[in-house]
Each structure stands twice: as structure tokens, then as C-alpha cells.
Design a protein around this motif. Structure first.
Motif, PDB file in Angstrom:
ATOM      1  N   ALA A   1       0.832  -1.209   0.000  1.00  0.00           N
ATOM      2  CA  ALA A   1       0.000   0.000   0.000  1.00  0.00           C
ATOM      3  C   ALA A   1       0.863   1.254   0.000  1.00  0.00           C
ATOM      4  O   ALA A   1       0.570   2.234  -0.697  1.00  0.00           O
ATOM      5  CB  ALA A   1      -0.920  -0.009   1.217  1.00  0.00           C
ATOM      6  N   ALA A   2       1.947   1.231   0.788  1.00  0.00           N
ATOM      7  CA  ALA A   2       2.831   2.406   0.850  1.00  0.00           C
ATOM      8  C   ALA A   2       3.520   2.631  -0.488  1.00  0.00           C
ATOM      9  O   ALA A   2       3.660   3.778  -0.944  1.00  0.00           O
ATOM     10  CB  ALA A   2       3.861   2.214   1.954  1.00  0.00           C
ATOM     11  N   LEU A   3       3.946   1.541  -1.126  1.00  0.00           N
ATOM     12  CA  LEU A   3       4.589   1.679  -2.435  1.00  0.00           C
ATOM     13  C   LEU A   3       3.613   2.228  -3.464  1.00  0.00           C
ATOM     14  O   LEU A   3       3.962   3.110  -4.261  1.00  0.00           O
ATOM     15  CB  LEU A   3       5.133   0.323  -2.898  1.00  0.00           C
ATOM     16  N   ALA A   4       2.398   1.723  -3.437  1.00  0.00           N
ATOM     17  CA  ALA A   4       1.382   2.193  -4.384  1.00  0.00           C
ATOM     18  C   ALA A   4       1.130   3.681  -4.213  1.00  0.00           C
ATOM     19  O   ALA A   4       1.029   4.432  -5.196  1.00  0.00           O
ATOM     20  CB  ALA A   4       0.086   1.405  -4.196  1.00  0.00           C
ATOM     21  N   GLN A   5       1.048   4.120  -2.960  1.00  0.00           N
ATOM     22  CA  GLN A   5       0.792   5.534  -2.691  1.00  0.00           C
ATOM     23  C   GLN A   5       1.956   6.395  -3.167  1.00  0.00           C
ATOM     24  O   GLN A   5       1.764   7.440  -3.783  1.00  0.00           O
ATOM     25  CB  GLN A   5       0.552   5.754  -1.197  1.00  0.00           C
ATOM     26  N   ARG A   6       3.170   5.964  -2.900  1.00  0.00           N
ATOM     27  CA  ARG A   6       4.345   6.724  -3.331  1.00  0.00           C
ATOM     28  C   ARG A   6       4.438   6.797  -4.854  1.00  0.00           C
ATOM     29  O   ARG A   6       4.828   7.829  -5.416  1.00  0.00           O
ATOM     30  CB  ARG A   6       5.619   6.067  -2.799  1.00  0.00           C
ATOM     31  N   ALA A   7       4.086   5.703  -5.514  1.00  0.00           N
ATOM     32  CA  ALA A   7       4.224   5.639  -6.974  1.00  0.00           C
ATOM     33  C   ALA A   7       3.041   6.252  -7.708  1.00  0.00           C
ATOM     34  O   ALA A   7       3.112   6.491  -8.909  1.00  0.00           O
ATOM     35  CB  ALA A   7       4.403   4.180  -7.414  1.00  0.00           C
ATOM     36  N   GLY A   8       1.938   6.477  -6.981  1.00  0.00           N
ATOM     37  CA  GLY A   8       0.754   7.032  -7.628  1.00  0.00           C
ATOM     38  C   GLY A   8       0.022   6.026  -8.491  1.00  0.00           C
ATOM     39  O   GLY A   8      -0.549   6.369  -9.529  1.00  0.00           O
ATOM     40  N   VAL A   9       0.039   4.759  -8.070  1.00  0.00           N
ATOM     41  CA  VAL A   9      -0.694   3.709  -8.784  1.00  0.00           C
ATOM     42  C   VAL A   9      -1.605   2.998  -7.791  1.00  0.00           C
ATOM     43  O   VAL A   9      -1.482   3.174  -6.576  1.00  0.00           O
ATOM     44  CB  VAL A   9       0.262   2.689  -9.451  1.00  0.00           C
ATOM     45  N   GLY A  10      -2.522   2.195  -8.288  1.00  0.00           N
ATOM     46  CA  GLY A  10      -3.421   1.462  -7.409  1.00  0.00           C
ATOM     47  C   GLY A  10      -2.716   0.317  -6.708  1.00  0.00           C
ATOM     48  O   GLY A  10      -1.823  -0.325  -7.275  1.00  0.00           O
ATOM     49  N   GLN A  11      -3.097   0.046  -5.471  1.00  0.00           N
ATOM     50  CA  GLN A  11      -2.511  -1.084  -4.755  1.00  0.00           C
ATOM     51  C   GLN A  11      -2.730  -2.410  -5.483  1.00  0.00           C
ATOM     52  O   GLN A  11      -1.832  -3.260  -5.505  1.00  0.00           O
ATOM     53  CB  GLN A  11      -3.058  -1.168  -3.333  1.00  0.00           C
ATOM     54  N   PRO A  12      -3.924  -2.623  -6.119  1.00  0.00           N
ATOM     55  CA  PRO A  12      -4.097  -3.866  -6.875  1.00  0.00           C
ATOM     56  C   PRO A  12      -3.071  -4.018  -7.990  1.00  0.00           C
ATOM     57  O   PRO A  12      -2.663  -5.137  -8.312  1.00  0.00           O
ATOM     58  CB  PRO A  12      -5.523  -3.737  -7.437  1.00  0.00           C
ATOM     59  N   THR A  13      -2.638  -2.903  -8.578  1.00  0.00           N
ATOM     60  CA  THR A  13      -1.625  -2.970  -9.631  1.00  0.00           C
ATOM     61  C   THR A  13      -0.318  -3.508  -9.072  1.00  0.00           C
ATOM     62  O   THR A  13       0.320  -4.390  -9.663  1.00  0.00           O
ATOM     63  CB  THR A  13      -1.408  -1.578 -10.249  1.00  0.00           C
ATOM     64  N   VAL A  14       0.096  -2.980  -7.917  1.00  0.00           N
ATOM     65  CA  VAL A  14       1.327  -3.459  -7.283  1.00  0.00           C
ATOM     66  C   VAL A  14       1.230  -4.948  -6.992  1.00  0.00           C
ATOM     67  O   VAL A  14       2.146  -5.724  -7.273  1.00  0.00           O
ATOM     68  CB  VAL A  14       1.611  -2.671  -5.985  1.00  0.00           C
ATOM     69  N   SER A  15       0.100  -5.361  -6.427  1.00  0.00           N
ATOM     70  CA  SER A  15      -0.091  -6.769  -6.070  1.00  0.00           C
ATOM     71  C   SER A  15      -0.027  -7.671  -7.297  1.00  0.00           C
ATOM     72  O   SER A  15       0.653  -8.709  -7.285  1.00  0.00           O
ATOM     73  CB  SER A  15      -1.434  -6.946  -5.354  1.00  0.00           C
ATOM     74  N   LYS A  16      -0.709  -7.274  -8.369  1.00  0.00           N
ATOM     75  CA  LYS A  16      -0.754  -8.127  -9.565  1.00  0.00           C
ATOM     76  C   LYS A  16       0.603  -8.201 -10.245  1.00  0.00           C
ATOM     77  O   LYS A  16       0.999  -9.255 -10.740  1.00  0.00           O
ATOM     78  CB  LYS A  16      -1.820  -7.610 -10.531  1.00  0.00           C
ATOM     79  N   VAL A  17       1.342  -7.091 -10.272  1.00  0.00           N
ATOM     80  CA  VAL A  17       2.679  -7.111 -10.875  1.00  0.00           C
ATOM     81  C   VAL A  17       3.598  -8.008 -10.063  1.00  0.00           C
ATOM     82  O   VAL A  17       4.320  -8.850 -10.612  1.00  0.00           O
ATOM     83  CB  VAL A  17       3.253  -5.680 -10.983  1.00  0.00           C
ATOM     84  N   GLU A  18       3.588  -7.847  -8.736  1.00  0.00           N
ATOM     85  CA  GLU A  18       4.484  -8.633  -7.886  1.00  0.00           C
ATOM     86  C   GLU A  18       4.168 -10.120  -7.928  1.00  0.00           C
ATOM     87  O   GLU A  18       5.056 -10.949  -7.724  1.00  0.00           O
ATOM     88  CB  GLU A  18       4.393  -8.139  -6.445  1.00  0.00           C
ATOM     89  N   ASN A  19       2.927 -10.464  -8.199  1.00  0.00           N
ATOM     90  CA  ASN A  19       2.544 -11.882  -8.255  1.00  0.00           C
ATOM     91  C   ASN A  19       2.576 -12.454  -9.662  1.00  0.00           C
ATOM     92  O   ASN A  19       2.111 -13.573  -9.889  1.00  0.00           O
ATOM     93  CB  ASN A  19       1.150 -12.065  -7.647  1.00  0.00           C
ATOM     94  N   GLY A  20       3.125 -11.676 -10.601  1.00  0.00           N
ATOM     95  CA  GLY A  20       3.278 -12.179 -11.963  1.00  0.00           C
ATOM     96  C   GLY A  20       1.991 -12.329 -12.713  1.00  0.00           C
ATOM     97  O   GLY A  20       1.899 -13.121 -13.648  1.00  0.00           O
ATOM     98  N   ARG A  21       0.977 -11.540 -12.339  1.00  0.00           N
ATOM     99  CA  ARG A  21      -0.326 -11.642 -12.989  1.00  0.00           C
ATOM    100  C   ARG A  21      -0.620 -10.476 -13.920  1.00  0.00           C
ATOM    101  O   ARG A  21      -1.660 -10.437 -14.555  1.00  0.00           O
ATOM    102  CB  ARG A  21      -1.426 -11.728 -11.928  1.00  0.00           C
ATOM    103  N   MET A  22       0.305  -9.515 -13.998  1.00  0.00           N
ATOM    104  CA  MET A  22       0.082  -8.340 -14.828  1.00  0.00           C
ATOM    105  C   MET A  22       1.425  -7.822 -15.332  1.00  0.00           C
ATOM    106  O   MET A  22       2.397  -7.771 -14.578  1.00  0.00           O
ATOM    107  CB  MET A  22      -0.647  -7.254 -14.030  1.00  0.00           C
ATOM    108  N   VAL A  23       1.463  -7.443 -16.604  1.00  0.00           N
ATOM    109  CA  VAL A  23       2.658  -6.837 -17.174  1.00  0.00           C
ATOM    110  C   VAL A  23       2.508  -5.317 -17.077  1.00  0.00           C
ATOM    111  O   VAL A  23       1.605  -4.744 -17.690  1.00  0.00           O
ATOM    112  CB  VAL A  23       2.854  -7.248 -18.649  1.00  0.00           C
ATOM    113  N   PRO A  24       3.367  -4.635 -16.310  1.00  0.00           N
ATOM    114  CA  PRO A  24       3.220  -3.185 -16.170  1.00  0.00           C
ATOM    115  C   PRO A  24       3.696  -2.467 -17.424  1.00  0.00           C
ATOM    116  O   PRO A  24       4.545  -2.978 -18.164  1.00  0.00           O
ATOM    117  CB  PRO A  24       4.128  -2.864 -14.984  1.00  0.00           C
ATOM    118  N   SER A  25       3.143  -1.297 -17.664  1.00  0.00           N
ATOM    119  CA  SER A  25       3.687  -0.451 -18.721  1.00  0.00           C
ATOM    120  C   SER A  25       5.042   0.078 -18.259  1.00  0.00           C
ATOM    121  O   SER A  25       5.372   0.033 -17.070  1.00  0.00           O
ATOM    122  CB  SER A  25       2.738   0.720 -19.012  1.00  0.00           C
ATOM    123  N   ILE A  26       5.855   0.585 -19.179  1.00  0.00           N
ATOM    124  CA  ILE A  26       7.158   1.126 -18.803  1.00  0.00           C
ATOM    125  C   ILE A  26       6.977   2.314 -17.863  1.00  0.00           C
ATOM    126  O   ILE A  26       7.786   2.536 -16.961  1.00  0.00           O
ATOM    127  CB  ILE A  26       7.975   1.512 -20.062  1.00  0.00           C
TER     128      ILE A  26
END
Length: 283
Positions: A28-53
Motif C-alpha cells: 500500500a505504501a509503495l502504491a501511494q508513493r508511486a501514484g498507482v493502485g494497490q491492486p496494480t502493485v499486487s498483480k505485478v508482484e505476483n506475476g499476474r500483470m505486465v506493467p507499462s514502462i
């Protein structure tokens, strides 16, 4: 999806998760600092989503990565994008459509435009089932879990402190899966949601020209991200220029739509046509 691509996504996610742990940050803290949704962080870290550059660079900046480590994670992303395996469905894979659900869950202001399919949080369970069943390679079990998750996430509409604005073309109301009976139940839901003080539903009548030719649906989550929906997937962008463009486009559609009593009257009119259609096709 193909095993090579899947393994590379997992490698990227694991590296980012490790770097976050080293930085002493929660998701949650990383998501807030980066200005992205917490679900995005979770899905990227679990290999379920490819982030944009852009999302990856925001995560790297929020983690305070040095140039060498930031280059390393960009290389991991490039490896995912160049994986040679053809994507194939795997057991338990999530159909397209849940990314927007998760991003909406983390937003306080949601603005969604749709030109073919109803917005995710407005869909009845049976309507959502048809949406997920149309995805390639899904199983009945996957569809069932996805429908349940979508219905559960729709509770955000009733939470205080949230605001949701939906703009639909009239074509959305007339593009129907299943049966007239399914659509009648769907219209009952739309009318119930439209009465909520936290929700505004607008419709662009077919008699009005659209201000911009719609190419796809999209959902703005707060003023930090936009989920762009394509035929077979979704893309999350936090690029400031792209966000500004979609916000301007949404404003154009919003101005062309009717709200309140006019929108409700239009919903009731189309609902009557479905009721007549159901009577016409009944044996």
C-alpha cells in the motif's frame, strides 16, 4: 499463457517484491508513493500483470532504485515483452475484465465511458457471466470465480465518500447478450443504482451526434490512472499526458449525455422495448 512468458513475469514480480521488502515498504505504501493502485502493485508482484514502462518507472522511483537496479528491472520487463511463447490459457487464469474491477476498488472518484458493454460495476451477475464467457480459453470454474469477484467488488457503489459517474451510448443499452429477460433484470439494476446519491448515470441518445468517435471504453480512477479496455485485454496507464487526454475526452462525452430524469426516461423506454421483444419471442 505460454510458460516462458509466465516465468518471466514471475521473475519480474519477484524482483520487485524483493526490492520493496529491502526498502521496508508495504504494498500500500509503495502504491501511494508511486501514484498507482494497490491492486496494480499486487498483480505485478505476483506475476499476474505486465506493467507499462511508465508504471515500472514510477515503481522504481518510489523504491529509490539506483540507475543500475532500475536498468535491471527494465531489462526484466523487456524480457517479458519479447517472450516467444504464444499465450495460452492456464488453469485458474483470470479473464480480462478484473483489472478494471480492482482499480475501481481503490479509487474514490470513478468516471467510466462505455460504447458497447456496460461498465463492470453496473453489470448484473448474469450479464457479467456472458462477458467473462466470451473470453477465449476460460473454464466454467474460472468464469464462476470471476463473476463472484465482480459482484463482490460492486459494493464500492454503496460506500460513503465515493463518487461514480458513468456515461454510456444508447448502443450499450441495446447491445444485449442472453435473452430479453436477462436485460430486463439488468435494467432493474441500472434503475436501482441510478437512484443512489453517490452515482450519476448518463446516456448519449442515438439521436445526438457523438462529440468524439468512440473507439473503446475506458475508466478513470481518481486522477491517477486510466484503465483502457481493448478487445482482449486491459491496459493501466498513469502517464500524465494520456490521463489528461482521456479526462478531456470523458468531459466531451459527459456534456453530450442526458442525466437524471431524462436518462431514467430513456432507460424505461428501452426497457419497455425489451419487454415487448420478450413477449414477441415467447413460444
Amino acid at each position: 499463457m505460454g510458460s516462458e512468458r509466465r516465468e518471466r513475469m514471475k521473475a519480474l514480480g519477484a524482483r520487485l517484491r524483493g526490492l520493496r521488502a529491502e526498502a521496508g515498504l508495504t504494498g500500500a505504501a509503495l502504491a501511494q508513493r508511486a501514484g498507482v493502485g494497490q491492486p496494480t502493485v499486487s498483480k505485478v508482484e505476483n506475476g499476474r500483470m505486465v506493467p507499462s514502462i511508465d508504471v515500472l518507472d514510477r515503481l522504481s522511483g518510489a523504491l529509490g532504485l539506483d540507475e543500475l537496479t532500475a536498468s535491471e528491472v527494465r531489462d526484466l520487463l523487456a524480457a517479458v515483452e519479447t517472450a516467444s511463447d504464444v499465450d495460452q490459457p492456464v488453469g485458474g487464469a483470470t479473464p480480462a475484465g478484473l483489472t478494471v474491477d480492482e482499480e475501481v476498488r481503490s479509487a474514490r472518484l470513478v468516471r467510466s465511458f462505455q460504447c458497447v458493454v456496460l461498465p463492470a460495476v453496473l453489470q448484473s451477475a448474469e450479464y457479467a457471466r456472458h462477458v467473462f464467457e466470451s473470453a477465449p480459453g476460460v473454464t466454467p470454474e474460472t468464469v464462476g470465480r470471476s463473476v463472484a469477484a465482480r459482484v463482490e467488488r460492486q459494493s464500492v457503489l454503496y460506500e460513503p465518500g465515493r463518487e461514480s459517474v458513468f456515461v454510456l451510448t444508447e448502443a450499450v443499452l441495446r447491445t444485449w447478450p442472453g435473452s430479453p429477460a436477462l436485460m430486463l433484470a439488468q435494467f432493474d439494476r441500472l434503475l436501482a443504482v441510478e437512484s443512489l446519491s453517490t452515482v450519476r448515470i448518463g446516456v448519449i441518445p442515438w439521436r445526438r451526434p457523438v462529440p468524439v468517435l468512440p473507439r473503446h471504453g475506458f475508466t478513470l480512477c481518481d486522477r491517477r490512472a486510466v484503465v483502457v479496455e481493448t478487445f482482449d485485454g486491459e491496459r493501466v496507464s498513469v502517464d500524465s499526458g494520456e490521463l489528461a487526454s482521456y479526462e478531456e475526452t470523458f468531459g466531451c462525452f459527459e456534456q453530450a449525455a442526458v442525466f437524471g430524469g431524462e436518462a431514467r426516461e430513456l432507460l424505461l423506454h428501452v426497457m419497455k422495448e425489451f419487454r415487448d421483444l420478450g413477449g414477441a419471442v415467447t413460444p
